[in-house]
Scaffold this motif. Sequence first.
Motif, mmCIF file in Angstrom:
data_model
loop_
_atom_site.group_PDB
_atom_site.id
_atom_site.type_symbol
_atom_site.label_atom_id
_atom_site.label_comp_id
_atom_site.label_asym_id
_atom_site.label_seq_id
_atom_site.Cartn_x
_atom_site.Cartn_y
_atom_site.Cartn_z
ATOM 1 N N GLN A 137 0.799 -1.220 0.000
ATOM 2 C CA GLN A 137 0.000 0.000 0.000
ATOM 3 C C GLN A 137 0.838 1.281 0.000
ATOM 4 O O GLN A 137 0.325 2.342 -0.317
ATOM 5 C CB GLN A 137 -0.960 -0.011 1.192
ATOM 6 C CG GLN A 137 -2.005 -1.104 1.073
ATOM 7 C CD GLN A 137 -2.927 -1.166 2.279
ATOM 8 O OE1 GLN A 137 -2.627 -1.815 3.268
ATOM 9 N NE2 GLN A 137 -4.058 -0.498 2.206
ATOM 10 N N HIS A 163 1.141 -9.364 4.454
ATOM 11 C CA HIS A 163 -0.019 -8.477 4.315
ATOM 12 C C HIS A 163 -0.465 -8.509 2.843
ATOM 13 O O HIS A 163 -0.447 -7.490 2.146
ATOM 14 C CB HIS A 163 0.328 -7.062 4.779
ATOM 15 C CG HIS A 163 -0.872 -6.201 5.106
ATOM 16 N ND1 HIS A 163 -1.033 -5.557 6.319
ATOM 17 C CD2 HIS A 163 -1.968 -5.873 4.385
ATOM 18 C CE1 HIS A 163 -2.166 -4.868 6.321
ATOM 19 N NE2 HIS A 163 -2.756 -5.031 5.153
ATOM 20 N N ASN A 198 -1.739 -10.828 8.238
ATOM 21 C CA ASN A 198 -2.745 -9.797 8.434
ATOM 22 C C ASN A 198 -4.095 -10.262 7.903
ATOM 23 O O ASN A 198 -4.217 -10.627 6.730
ATOM 24 C CB ASN A 198 -2.354 -8.503 7.706
ATOM 25 C CG ASN A 198 -3.401 -7.422 7.902
ATOM 26 O OD1 ASN A 198 -3.567 -6.903 9.005
ATOM 27 N ND2 ASN A 198 -4.141 -7.091 6.847
ATOM 28 N N GLU A 199 -5.071 -10.256 8.779
ATOM 29 C CA GLU A 199 -6.457 -10.546 8.410
ATOM 30 C C GLU A 199 -6.622 -11.802 7.556
ATOM 31 O O GLU A 199 -7.113 -11.740 6.420
ATOM 32 C CB GLU A 199 -7.080 -9.335 7.708
ATOM 33 C CG GLU A 199 -7.110 -8.113 8.606
ATOM 34 C CD GLU A 199 -7.772 -6.897 7.962
ATOM 35 O OE1 GLU A 199 -8.049 -6.922 6.760
ATOM 36 O OE2 GLU A 199 -8.023 -5.920 8.685
ATOM 37 N N GLU A 239 -4.963 -1.988 13.890
ATOM 38 C CA GLU A 239 -5.442 -1.016 12.897
ATOM 39 C C GLU A 239 -6.788 -0.488 13.347
ATOM 40 O O GLU A 239 -7.675 -1.277 13.695
ATOM 41 C CB GLU A 239 -5.644 -1.664 11.515
ATOM 42 C CG GLU A 239 -4.400 -2.054 10.777
ATOM 43 C CD GLU A 239 -4.739 -2.649 9.397
ATOM 44 O OE1 GLU A 239 -5.878 -2.511 8.924
ATOM 45 O OE2 GLU A 239 -3.841 -3.270 8.811
ATOM 46 N N GLU A 253 -5.480 1.880 -1.409
ATOM 47 C CA GLU A 253 -6.541 1.208 -0.641
ATOM 48 C C GLU A 253 -7.142 0.027 -1.423
ATOM 49 O O GLU A 253 -8.343 -0.062 -1.637
ATOM 50 C CB GLU A 253 -7.581 2.273 -0.251
ATOM 51 C CG GLU A 253 -8.623 1.887 0.745
ATOM 52 C CD GLU A 253 -8.099 1.110 1.941
ATOM 53 O OE1 GLU A 253 -8.675 0.061 2.213
ATOM 54 O OE2 GLU A 253 -7.128 1.537 2.595
ATOM 55 N N TRP A 254 -6.238 -0.877 -1.866
ATOM 56 C CA TRP A 254 -6.644 -2.118 -2.538
ATOM 57 C C TRP A 254 -7.592 -1.843 -3.719
ATOM 58 O O TRP A 254 -7.315 -0.941 -4.486
ATOM 59 C CB TRP A 254 -7.249 -3.100 -1.517
ATOM 60 C CG TRP A 254 -6.323 -3.283 -0.347
ATOM 61 C CD1 TRP A 254 -6.520 -2.866 0.949
ATOM 62 C CD2 TRP A 254 -5.010 -3.896 -0.349
ATOM 63 N NE1 TRP A 254 -5.425 -3.191 1.739
ATOM 64 C CE2 TRP A 254 -4.498 -3.824 0.977
ATOM 65 C CE3 TRP A 254 -4.220 -4.508 -1.327
ATOM 66 C CZ2 TRP A 254 -3.238 -4.324 1.319
ATOM 67 C CZ3 TRP A 254 -2.973 -5.013 -0.984
ATOM 68 C CH2 TRP A 254 -2.505 -4.915 0.323
HETATM 69 C C1 BGC Z 1 -6.509 -3.771 5.958
HETATM 70 C C2 BGC Z 1 -5.770 -2.575 5.429
HETATM 71 C C3 BGC Z 1 -6.752 -1.640 4.754
HETATM 72 C C4 BGC Z 1 -7.784 -1.205 5.779
HETATM 73 C C5 BGC Z 1 -8.773 -0.191 5.293
HETATM 74 C C6 BGC Z 1 -7.812 -3.425 6.643
HETATM 75 O O1 BGC Z 1 -8.740 -4.428 6.429
HETATM 76 O O2 BGC Z 1 -5.670 -4.500 6.813
HETATM 77 O O3 BGC Z 1 -4.763 -3.004 4.565
HETATM 78 O O4 BGC Z 1 -6.127 -0.563 4.187
HETATM 79 O O5 BGC Z 1 -8.496 -2.323 6.202
HETATM 80 O O6 BGC Z 1 -9.625 -0.701 4.335
#
Ligand code: BGC
Length: 478
Positions: A21, A123, A167-168, A378, A429-430
């Motif tokens: 990111q 991630h 991550n997640e 986060e 943001e993906w």
């Molecule tokens: C992710 C981040 C993402 C954030 C906001 C999270 O689910 O870990 O990479 O930027 O959400 O959407």
Amino acid sequence: MYFYGTFPEDFTWGVSSSAHQIEGGWDADGKGPSIWDNFTHVPGNVNNNDTGDIACDSYNKVEEDIYMLRALGVKNYRFSLSWPRIFPTGRNNSINSYGVAYYNRLIDGLIANNITPIVTLYHWDLPQALQDIGGWESNELIDLFDSFADFCFQTFGDRVKFWITINEPNVISRLGYGNGLFPPNVKEPGSAPYRVAHILLKAHARVYHTYDDKYRASQGGVIALCPFISWAEPKTPSDPRDIEAADRYLQFLVGWFTHPIFKNGDYPEVMKWKVGNRSELQNLPSSRLPVFTAEEREYIRGTADVFCFNTYSAKIVSHSTTRLRPFSYEYDQEVSVTVDSSWPSSALSDHRPVAWGLRRVLNWIKEEYGNPPIYIIENGVGKKAKSDIDDNARIFYYKTYIDEALKAYKVDGVNLKGYNAWSLMDNFEWVDGYDPRFGLHQIDFDNPNRPRTPKRSAVYYAEIIRNNGRAHLHHHQL
Ligand code: BGC
């Protein structure tokens, strides 16, 4: 109502980011392509056809990033290592010394400024070469991820004392393999997410044991995984069926990973029961939810030293009143819940602020898993705006969320150890590209130098950190 008080002296304040990111330099100095590089290079996949090719150019801006961190006064910085930057083909026979040098510069810079690195090993930016052999659907990834992690412990572990494996993993499973929104874009909601989660859990446990066996004694760090959690509020709190539905929602969302790790090495009972039952109704020979052997359960149980999680919003959940459709894999069918649609449920950006949900999530973790040490890794809010320097809504978000975290710590006795804001700066943001923005600092993505400018929320967050949680909001600030 606001609660006034402070966190303990050793509370750790930080900000978070992730490699794909912010780094850019997608093919610089021998970096291999990741599944996100390739995905974003196909027009139409990402909002506005944005890519992470340059992003915030953090690959070339170690000093600038550290300058921002110093200005905020954070105690830690959570970032991730790009696997294909270190191992371009994903394997340890292709070590890219430039990639290693980049992370050494960053880590050394942080240590020199008294900022503790919190490092995520994965991630989402899987080396494409590993996707080509099946990605997280292949058991081979367990060894390969372990070998990457082993290298990172060996190389950076003298200075990195806080590791996050994945991550997640719950988001990877559902968005990568359920609705197919994220690469590798597999749309098999009924089975692939469960299969992938099974492998992710084993990979996580393997890496934990490697740290335990080879590095913990000499390096003395902690290691955990970091799921995504949305608080689920029962629609009618006086209706036991809604309370159960909300808990079921949380078990399917997060207990999926944390029940095995923090409890007994196995999936939550309600998941085994629901998925098993529905599989039976479909006349499948076995449950779509895979089964761990006794040995695997023993191996997975206890593989996190602390409880890390990311959170942005909450959901309102009630028990499902729609007729059971065994062949529908829609989430509400699978979990037998109804998720209130008046609270938008976009996968990424629609983060409706529900600060009190954070206090409840913290209490849920405390009750469910026996009061473990907790780190919020986060938390933040995205805004759709090209420039939001005067980001009062974000200030309000942080003020209220941090205040609820404070209540959980002070009033409820939650063992909360740290809080990290997402994010240090606006970033990729993906699938949403560069819109919305989550940063405490604004990035001008039209300027090749990618100048960083503090927003008002950065000034505000710095004050929270200085006062250890107590936020003095002046009239002119809101
Ligand atoms: C992710 C981040 C993402 C954030 C906001 C999270 O689910 O870990 O990479 O930027 O959400 O959407």
